[in-house]
Design an enzyme around this catalytic site. Sequence first.
Site, PDB file in Angstrom:
ATOM      1  N   GLU A 227      45.346  34.890  36.304  1.00 38.62           N
ATOM      2  CA  GLU A 227      46.105  35.556  35.292  1.00 38.62           C
ATOM      3  C   GLU A 227      47.500  35.042  35.206  1.00 38.62           C
ATOM      4  O   GLU A 227      48.113  35.025  34.209  1.00 38.62           O
ATOM      5  CB  GLU A 227      46.180  37.103  35.335  1.00 38.62           C
ATOM      6  CG  GLU A 227      44.883  37.624  34.871  1.00 38.62           C
ATOM      7  CD  GLU A 227      44.532  38.919  35.737  1.00 38.62           C
ATOM      8  OE1 GLU A 227      45.097  39.654  36.200  1.00 38.62           O
ATOM      9  OE2 GLU A 227      43.210  39.331  35.421  1.00 38.62           O
TER      10      GLU A 227
ATOM     11  N   GLY B  47      37.044  40.619  35.062  1.00 43.13           N
ATOM     12  CA  GLY B  47      37.355  41.500  34.245  1.00 43.13           C
ATOM     13  C   GLY B  47      36.384  41.621  33.019  1.00 43.13           C
ATOM     14  O   GLY B  47      36.543  42.184  32.042  1.00 43.13           O
TER      15      GLY B  47
ATOM     16  N   SER C 183      34.329  40.683  38.825  1.00 44.29           N
ATOM     17  CA  SER C 183      33.529  41.828  38.348  1.00 44.29           C
ATOM     18  C   SER C 183      32.618  42.346  39.613  1.00 44.29           C
ATOM     19  O   SER C 183      31.397  42.571  39.650  1.00 44.29           O
ATOM     20  CB  SER C 183      32.570  41.271  37.303  1.00 44.29           C
ATOM     21  OG  SER C 183      33.356  41.081  36.088  1.00 44.29           O
TER      22      SER C 183
ATOM     23  N   GLU D 187      37.532  32.385  42.250  1.00 46.48           N
ATOM     24  CA  GLU D 187      37.512  33.623  41.166  1.00 46.48           C
ATOM     25  C   GLU D 187      37.069  32.770  39.552  1.00 46.48           C
ATOM     26  O   GLU D 187      38.022  32.198  39.249  1.00 46.48           O
ATOM     27  CB  GLU D 187      38.859  34.055  41.086  1.00 46.48           C
ATOM     28  CG  GLU D 187      38.965  34.911  42.255  1.00 46.48           C
ATOM     29  CD  GLU D 187      39.842  36.231  41.860  1.00 46.48           C
ATOM     30  OE1 GLU D 187      39.331  37.142  42.084  1.00 46.48           O
ATOM     31  OE2 GLU D 187      40.954  36.068  41.323  1.00 46.48           O
TER      32      GLU D 187
ATOM     33  N   LYS E  58      46.387  44.696  40.195  1.00 41.09           N
ATOM     34  CA  LYS E  58      47.091  44.279  39.048  1.00 41.09           C
ATOM     35  C   LYS E  58      48.312  45.154  38.492  1.00 41.09           C
ATOM     36  O   LYS E  58      48.921  45.638  39.344  1.00 41.09           O
ATOM     37  CB  LYS E  58      46.289  43.873  37.836  1.00 41.09           C
ATOM     38  CG  LYS E  58      44.956  43.165  38.351  1.00 41.09           C
ATOM     39  CD  LYS E  58      44.123  42.756  37.238  1.00 41.09           C
ATOM     40  CE  LYS E  58      42.656  42.121  37.836  1.00 41.09           C
ATOM     41  NZ  LYS E  58      42.193  41.583  36.931  1.00 41.09           N
TER      42      LYS E  58
ATOM     43  N   ASN F  41      42.671  44.294  44.037  1.00 35.53           N
ATOM     44  CA  ASN F  41      44.086  43.926  43.224  1.00 35.53           C
ATOM     45  C   ASN F  41      44.193  44.843  42.035  1.00 35.53           C
ATOM     46  O   ASN F  41      43.374  44.749  41.297  1.00 35.53           O
ATOM     47  CB  ASN F  41      43.680  42.402  42.570  1.00 35.53           C
ATOM     48  CG  ASN F  41      44.575  41.901  41.969  1.00 35.53           C
ATOM     49  OD1 ASN F  41      45.803  42.483  41.772  1.00 35.53           O
ATOM     50  ND2 ASN F  41      44.285  40.951  41.225  1.00 35.53           N
TER      51      ASN F  41
ATOM     52  N   HIS G  86      46.626  33.378  41.061  1.00 36.93           N
ATOM     53  CA  HIS G  86      45.661  34.136  40.483  1.00 36.93           C
ATOM     54  C   HIS G  86      45.416  33.621  38.818  1.00 36.93           C
ATOM     55  O   HIS G  86      46.163  33.292  38.352  1.00 36.93           O
ATOM     56  CB  HIS G  86      45.754  35.787  40.533  1.00 36.93           C
ATOM     57  CG  HIS G  86      45.035  36.488  39.872  1.00 36.93           C
ATOM     58  ND1 HIS G  86      44.593  36.802  38.700  1.00 36.93           N
ATOM     59  CD2 HIS G  86      44.075  37.589  40.500  1.00 36.93           C
ATOM     60  CE1 HIS G  86      43.651  37.544  38.611  1.00 36.93           C
ATOM     61  NE2 HIS G  86      43.126  38.006  39.652  1.00 36.93           N
TER      62      HIS G  86
HETATM   63  C1  PEP Z   1      40.684  39.803  40.042  1.00 38.06           C
HETATM   64  O1  PEP Z   1      41.640  40.516  39.636  1.00 38.06           O
HETATM   65  O2  PEP Z   1      40.923  39.239  40.818  1.00 38.06           O
HETATM   66  C2  PEP Z   1      39.321  40.438  39.713  1.00 38.06           C
HETATM   67  C3  PEP Z   1      38.317  39.692  40.329  1.00 38.06           C
HETATM   68  O3  PEP Z   1      39.193  41.176  38.651  1.00 38.06           O
HETATM   69  P1  PEP Z   1      37.660  41.979  38.332  1.00 38.06           P
HETATM   70  O4  PEP Z   1      37.064  42.463  39.720  1.00 38.06           O
HETATM   71  O5  PEP Z   1      38.179  43.179  37.402  1.00 38.06           O
HETATM   72  O6  PEP Z   1      37.020  41.008  37.634  1.00 38.06           O
END
Ligand code: PEP
Length: 249
Positions: free
Chosen positions: A97, A173, A213, A167, A11, A9, A95
Amino acid sequence: MRRALIIGNWKMHKTVAESVEFARALSGGFTARADREVAIAPPFTALHALAAILKGTPIDLCAQDVHWEREGAFTGEVSATMLLDAGCRFVLVGHSERRCFFGESNDDVNRKARSALRGGLSPVVCVGETLDEREADQTLSVLRRQLKEGLNNISADDIRRSIVAYEPVWAIGTGKTATPEQAEEIHDFIRQFLERVYGKELAAEIRVIYGGSVNPENAGSLMAKKDIDGVLVGGASLHLDSFRKIIHY
Ligand code: PEP
């Protein structure tokens, strides 16, 4: 046997030219494998160009969001039909975000998931608890509600084409990954939820992937767990080296 699904992803990162360069390099070094599928989720602006680059390669395209209507006066929005037309196979819905910064509710997530399915895409329905919810011991109740409302009215045929992504918001992040054991415990809970709604046999077909992460060091141990059927990767998918290592885990 569920095939692992690895989605990068991006973003709001990468221009069209940067996306094309990355996709060319990634697909050049990756041949089809029976045990895994790979997709990248670039910004909307790069979808069409990447569809041309990825055509005939084993790497699929995923969109980062979708609107619930097919067309209409919804300035700034993109429909499932348009995403399919642009070459997508998957789309992320809900998601964290989108939930945190744009106020998406479970009901919105459900409408988006159902519109994705109607439009011929596979929705990746994201669920996960915040740090406050985890610390208040509300993880399971939050997830149960997100799943119940987010997957409401999704038929047995459609759930087969859907993916659930766990998630935990505190892991996105932040560099703090859930341990494989912590993640497996929640994936098992999600599988049990799916079994109650869709039956054991069907639930065993549905992929539940982990995000938060993920990096080249932890991807393999996460995916080694029985109920972790792949990973959704943010930061580490932006760099060719690290994403390559993850898809070759
Ligand atoms: C994500 O954007 O779904 C995500 C898991 O980001 P990150 O791997 O940077 O934590």
